[in-house]
Design an enzyme around this catalytic site. Sequence first.
Site, PDB file in Angstrom:
ATOM      1  N   SER A 182      17.553 -64.569  -3.478  1.00 57.70           N
ATOM      2  CA  SER A 182      16.640 -63.507  -3.052  1.00 57.70           C
ATOM      3  C   SER A 182      15.183 -63.936  -2.940  1.00 57.70           C
ATOM      4  CB  SER A 182      16.754 -62.325  -4.005  1.00 57.70           C
ATOM      5  OG  SER A 182      16.339 -62.715  -5.291  1.00 57.70           O
ATOM      6  N   HIS A 210      22.691 -58.986  -1.440  1.00 61.60           N
ATOM      7  CA  HIS A 210      21.698 -59.076  -0.360  1.00 61.60           C
ATOM      8  C   HIS A 210      22.354 -59.409   0.975  1.00 61.60           C
ATOM      9  CE1 HIS A 210      17.802 -58.520  -2.269  1.00 61.60           C
ATOM     10  NE2 HIS A 210      18.214 -59.228  -3.296  1.00 61.60           N
ATOM     11  N   LYS A 241      21.377 -51.286  -2.000  1.00 60.89           N
ATOM     12  CA  LYS A 241      20.445 -51.989  -1.100  1.00 60.89           C
ATOM     13  C   LYS A 241      20.672 -51.508   0.342  1.00 60.89           C
ATOM     14  CE  LYS A 241      19.168 -55.810  -4.049  1.00 60.89           C
ATOM     15  NZ  LYS A 241      19.985 -56.347  -5.134  1.00 60.89           N
TER      16      LYS A 241
HETATM   17  C1  LIG Z   1      20.153 -56.258  -6.587  1.00 58.16           C
HETATM   18  C2  LIG Z   1      21.113 -57.229  -7.112  1.00 58.16           C
HETATM   19  C3  LIG Z   1      21.984 -56.904  -8.172  1.00 58.16           C
HETATM   20  C4  LIG Z   1      21.892 -55.580  -8.883  1.00 58.16           C
HETATM   21  O1  LIG Z   1      22.308 -54.530  -8.073  1.00 58.16           O
HETATM   22  P1  LIG Z   1      22.249 -53.021  -8.647  1.00 58.16           P
HETATM   23  O2  LIG Z   1      23.335 -52.315  -7.929  1.00 58.16           O
HETATM   24  O3  LIG Z   1      20.889 -52.523  -8.318  1.00 58.16           O
HETATM   25  O4  LIG Z   1      22.482 -53.099 -10.113  1.00 58.16           O
HETATM   26  C5  LIG Z   1      22.913 -57.832  -8.567  1.00 58.16           C
HETATM   27  N1  LIG Z   1      22.993 -59.039  -7.972  1.00 58.16           N
HETATM   28  C6  LIG Z   1      22.165 -59.404  -6.973  1.00 58.16           C
HETATM   29  C7  LIG Z   1      22.296 -60.756  -6.341  1.00 58.16           C
HETATM   30  C8  LIG Z   1      21.199 -58.515  -6.515  1.00 58.16           C
HETATM   31  O5  LIG Z   1      20.375 -58.868  -5.537  1.00 58.16           O
END
Ligand SMILES: *Cc1c(COP(=O)(O)O)cnc(C)c1O
Length: 394
Positions: A182, A210, A241
């Site tokens: 990320s 992502h 997301k």
């Molecule tokens: C955002 C993210 C998470 C966490 O996701 P949530 O549903 O907000 O808990 C886990 N792993 C990665 C790679 C992320 O980017």
Amino acid sequence: MLGDFKNYLSNSLNQIKEEGLYKDERIITSPQSGSVTVKSQKVLNFCSNNYLGLSSHPEIIEAAKKALVTHGFGMSSVRFICGTQDLHKELEKKISKFLETEDTILYAAAFDANGGVFEPLLTDQDAIISDELNHASIIDGVRLCKAKRYRYKNSNMLDLEDQLKKAQNSRFRIIVTDGVFSMDGFIAKLDKICDLADKYKALVMVDDCHATGFVGARGKGTIEHCNVMGRVDIITGTLGKALGGAMGGFTSGRKEIIEILRQKSRPYLFSNSLAPSIVGAGIKAFQIIENNNSFKNKLDENTNYFRRKIKQLGFEIKDGTHPIVPIMLFDAKTSQKFAHQLLKHGVYVVGFFYPVVPKDLARIRVQLSASHSIKDIDFALDCFKKVGSNLGVI
Ligand SMILES: *Cc1c(COP(=O)(O)O)cnc(C)c1O
């Protein structure tokens, strides 16, 4: 006792502030979108994970409302007691069909999916081989499990192979990676990872938070982008997301794996069911991306346009194709000043610096969304030009 403890906490807080690492939260008074209202100022938003622009999409809101009316507000139960509705099963089926997997289990968040995936499946006889840049939730999940831990340098296949060799005497081995890293917007080398997994007899797990919904030709994620669908044993993802952005996570994969998780995964067994409105909207999000690629196409168009133009202005970026675009400023203070001045101009972005990224590799991370128009992006580019010249970056 309390006085001492309060002093101790105040000192920690002061230290965080002195190091410049204190996180202030900006308060938004509008829905999440391509532009948002911050302190009654309307600003273009280039730092959300609202990749497809679905977070406030009318069809998503309508689906959430509908489920609220037909299935109520909350479940007041975990799944295995009285927290499973037809909607939950429908969303799990929908995700399995979309990812072409055998089964899927929902969690309150992807953080929980990753936190609850290792301990039920592996013991001290087994090994987890994890990319050094994996998300915090994977790191925590690994900590909760007794399997032996091996870490390989980010996307370094030679190092991964070394670690696989070291782990050869374990009973089972699993390679774990983020699909997209990320801070860089880089995509994991899943084809090579799957080849090494075949060679050294290992399972593969990908966290595609992502990517699900917009990476790959049909938005099926990095597994599609890297042409490894069917070769990955466990996929974790988020509804928080691109897929509406409310909350909720999932683990998808081989049916025996998912069945064990339903029996043993602690964040699933001991935490509340997802709210019906979120599940209803989640089903709608998958329907939208299956039937309509205009959101993904718009996102790709915006990403390509921004990446091309920002380089033409003279900025150095991390090359790639992902809507995460890191604009390299190297110096931590410059990254903070840059973000601050951009906000004054009406562009909301965040500067990242050590320890979130390596020392002297501070950057502004821009995230494109399908909800941006080309006019929005041109405005942002113009602001980047002004601030960049002002700070002597370009
Ligand atoms: C955002 C993210 C998470 C966490 O996701 P949530 O549903 O907000 O808990 C886990 N792993 C990665 C790679 C992320 O980017």
